[in-house]
Design a protein around this motif. Structure first.
Motif, PDB file in Angstrom:
ATOM      1  N   LYS A  36       0.826  -1.222   0.000  1.00  0.00           N
ATOM      2  CA  LYS A  36       0.000   0.000   0.000  1.00  0.00           C
ATOM      3  C   LYS A  36       0.857   1.268   0.000  1.00  0.00           C
ATOM      4  O   LYS A  36       0.479   2.294  -0.582  1.00  0.00           O
ATOM      5  CB  LYS A  36      -0.918  -0.027   1.228  1.00  0.00           C
ATOM      6  N   THR A  37       2.004   1.187   0.651  1.00  0.00           N
ATOM      7  CA  THR A  37       2.860   2.379   0.725  1.00  0.00           C
ATOM      8  C   THR A  37       4.009   2.335  -0.285  1.00  0.00           C
ATOM      9  O   THR A  37       4.864   3.226  -0.280  1.00  0.00           O
ATOM     10  CB  THR A  37       3.459   2.528   2.142  1.00  0.00           C
ATOM     11  N   PRO A  68       5.080   2.949  -3.833  1.00  0.00           N
ATOM     12  CA  PRO A  68       4.550   3.588  -5.054  1.00  0.00           C
ATOM     13  C   PRO A  68       4.751   2.756  -6.312  1.00  0.00           C
ATOM     14  O   PRO A  68       4.085   2.970  -7.312  1.00  0.00           O
ATOM     15  CB  PRO A  68       5.332   4.905  -5.132  1.00  0.00           C
ATOM     16  N   ASN A 117       1.533   0.095  -5.707  1.00  0.00           N
ATOM     17  CA  ASN A 117       0.184   0.463  -5.229  1.00  0.00           C
ATOM     18  C   ASN A 117      -0.682   1.162  -6.273  1.00  0.00           C
ATOM     19  O   ASN A 117      -1.712   1.742  -5.941  1.00  0.00           O
ATOM     20  CB  ASN A 117       0.276   1.304  -3.951  1.00  0.00           C
ATOM     21  N   SER A 137      -0.341   3.865  -7.768  1.00  0.00           N
ATOM     22  CA  SER A 137      -0.398   5.338  -7.778  1.00  0.00           C
ATOM     23  C   SER A 137       0.203   5.913  -9.057  1.00  0.00           C
ATOM     24  O   SER A 137      -0.091   7.033  -9.439  1.00  0.00           O
ATOM     25  CB  SER A 137       0.292   5.905  -6.534  1.00  0.00           C
ATOM     26  N   GLU A 138       1.035   5.104  -9.745  1.00  0.00           N
ATOM     27  CA  GLU A 138       1.661   5.574 -10.980  1.00  0.00           C
ATOM     28  C   GLU A 138       0.853   5.184 -12.217  1.00  0.00           C
ATOM     29  O   GLU A 138       1.294   5.415 -13.341  1.00  0.00           O
ATOM     30  CB  GLU A 138       3.077   4.970 -11.105  1.00  0.00           C
ATOM     31  N   LYS A 181      -3.649   8.281 -15.239  1.00  0.00           N
ATOM     32  CA  LYS A 181      -4.875   8.882 -14.687  1.00  0.00           C
ATOM     33  C   LYS A 181      -6.008   8.904 -15.706  1.00  0.00           C
ATOM     34  O   LYS A 181      -7.182   8.963 -15.346  1.00  0.00           O
ATOM     35  CB  LYS A 181      -4.576  10.290 -14.189  1.00  0.00           C
ATOM     36  N   GLN A 193      -7.903   8.105  -9.440  1.00  0.00           N
ATOM     37  CA  GLN A 193      -7.713   7.803  -8.011  1.00  0.00           C
ATOM     38  C   GLN A 193      -7.696   9.082  -7.179  1.00  0.00           C
ATOM     39  O   GLN A 193      -7.120   9.113  -6.099  1.00  0.00           O
ATOM     40  CB  GLN A 193      -6.419   7.024  -7.800  1.00  0.00           C
ATOM     41  N   SER A 194      -8.338  10.149  -7.714  1.00  0.00           N
ATOM     42  CA  SER A 194      -8.272  11.429  -6.995  1.00  0.00           C
ATOM     43  C   SER A 194      -8.993  11.351  -5.642  1.00  0.00           C
ATOM     44  O   SER A 194      -8.630  12.040  -4.702  1.00  0.00           O
ATOM     45  CB  SER A 194      -8.841  12.556  -7.852  1.00  0.00           C
ATOM     46  N   LYS A 248     -10.321   8.038  -4.225  1.00  0.00           N
ATOM     47  CA  LYS A 248     -10.009   6.764  -3.548  1.00  0.00           C
ATOM     48  C   LYS A 248      -8.922   6.032  -4.299  1.00  0.00           C
ATOM     49  O   LYS A 248      -8.883   6.075  -5.526  1.00  0.00           O
ATOM     50  CB  LYS A 248     -11.254   5.880  -3.484  1.00  0.00           C
ATOM     51  N   GLY A 249      -8.088   5.318  -3.546  1.00  0.00           N
ATOM     52  CA  GLY A 249      -6.964   4.620  -4.166  1.00  0.00           C
ATOM     53  C   GLY A 249      -7.294   3.187  -4.535  1.00  0.00           C
ATOM     54  O   GLY A 249      -8.316   2.628  -4.114  1.00  0.00           O
TER      55      GLY A 249
END
Ligand code: A3P
Length: 287
Positions: free
Chosen positions: A225-226, A228, A231, A233-234, A237, A242-243, A245-246
């Motif tokens: 989760k942490t 990058p 998870n 996050s990359e 978009k 994911q603005s 919720k992730g």
């Protein structure tokens, strides 16, 4: 922004993906490719991280060389994001690839070359629950209706990549005829080291107890989760919003209980028994 589904070879699929169907189906696998295949929301990313760690002897620095989708490309999205098909074709072996295609629609070159395929299955209710949340983020799928209606649509298989029931059963029936390792999300959750060792053996590796523990830690929900690089996050978009919720949500077994009412569960269960009547496949968190 939301997208539409269409039907490809009997399976519901995002129009944006279906537009490139021929290229997807004709993907050219090599004999030493490893394919991770799942129905969406069944623990794909988790398995990808475990496989990458196994292949690199638990070296977390190497496994953080790039985000998951670049390290292990997603066959259905090669025309929509990097790495594209040319880059994937030019990559050295062994390649690890991801797909959500059901058994009968996996590009035939994987079977022709007898590639190793790791299939992860997750119980229907948790998969549905995770998919409901995820469909709020993914831009090429329709925005989800209220949960009650979404449940019905899921039961009909009218969601991206089609019917969960056909997907899990298709690979289950095929597993002994092909080079397929069938893994359950719930089993990994219960005993990660044991399942990591199973995967490692399938890939031709024997891991020490220490290495198993290390890989279990590096692929745990809390760690990923942490991270990058693991998870999502990359992830582009334009595809995943994911603005609010992730991607890494809860990673639990039994979270469906937070969403299903007793009545919805009864309807679901009745339909489940009907759709799963013709298989020996059983999940450990059915109720
Ligand atoms: P939830 O939405 O229930 O939390 P996929 O990668 O196939 O899209 O699956 C995503 C689901 O797997 C999400 O489930 C996500 O949180 C969960 N997941 C991802 N990494 C995990 C991990 N290391 N341990 C447990 N669950 C994980």
């Amino acid at each position: 922004m939301s997208g539409k589904l269409t039907v490809v070879e009997g399976m519901a699929l995002a129009e944006a993906i279906a537009a490139n169907w021929e290229e997807i189906y004709n993907f050219q696998a090599r004999h030493d490719d490893i394919l991770i295949d799942t129905y969406p929301k069944s623990g794909t990313t988790w398995m990808q991280e475990m496989v990458d760690l196994i292949l690199h002897d638990g070296d977390e620095t190497i496994c953080m060389r790039a985000p998951t989708h670049e390290r292990m490309p997603f066959i259905e999205l090669l025309h929509m994001m990097k790495p594209g098909i040319d880059e994937v074709n030019a990559r050295p072996s062994p390649r690890v690839l991801k797909s959500h295609l059901p058994f009968y629609l996996v590009p035939p070159s994987f079977w022709k070359h007898k590639c190793k395929v790791i299939y992860v299955a997750r119980n229907a209710r948790d998969t549905l629950t995770s998919y409901f949340h995820f469909d709020h983020l993914v831009r090429f799928h329709p925005d989800p209706e209220p949960f009650e209606d979404y449940v019905r649509r899921f039961m009909k298989g009218d969601v991206g990549w089609g019917s969960w029931y056909d997907h899990v059963k298709g690979f289950w029936e095929a597993k002994d005829k092909h080079n397929i390792l069938y893994v359950f999300f719930e089993d990994i959750k219960k005993n990660p080291s044991r399942e990591i060792q199973r995967v490692a053996k399938f890939l031709g590796k024997e891991l020490s107890e220490d290495l198993l523990k290390k890989i279990a830690k590096l692929s745990s929900f809390e760690y990923m989760k942490t991270n990058p690089m693991a998870n999502f996050s990359e992830f582009p978009k334009e595809i995943l919003d994911q603005s609010e919720k992730g991607f890494m949500r809860k990673g639990k077994v039994g979270d469906w209980k937070s969403l299903f009412t007793v009545y919805q569960n009864e309807i679901f269960q009745e339909d489940y028994e009907c759709q799963m009547r013709d298989t020996t496949l059983k999940f450990s968190d059915l109720k």
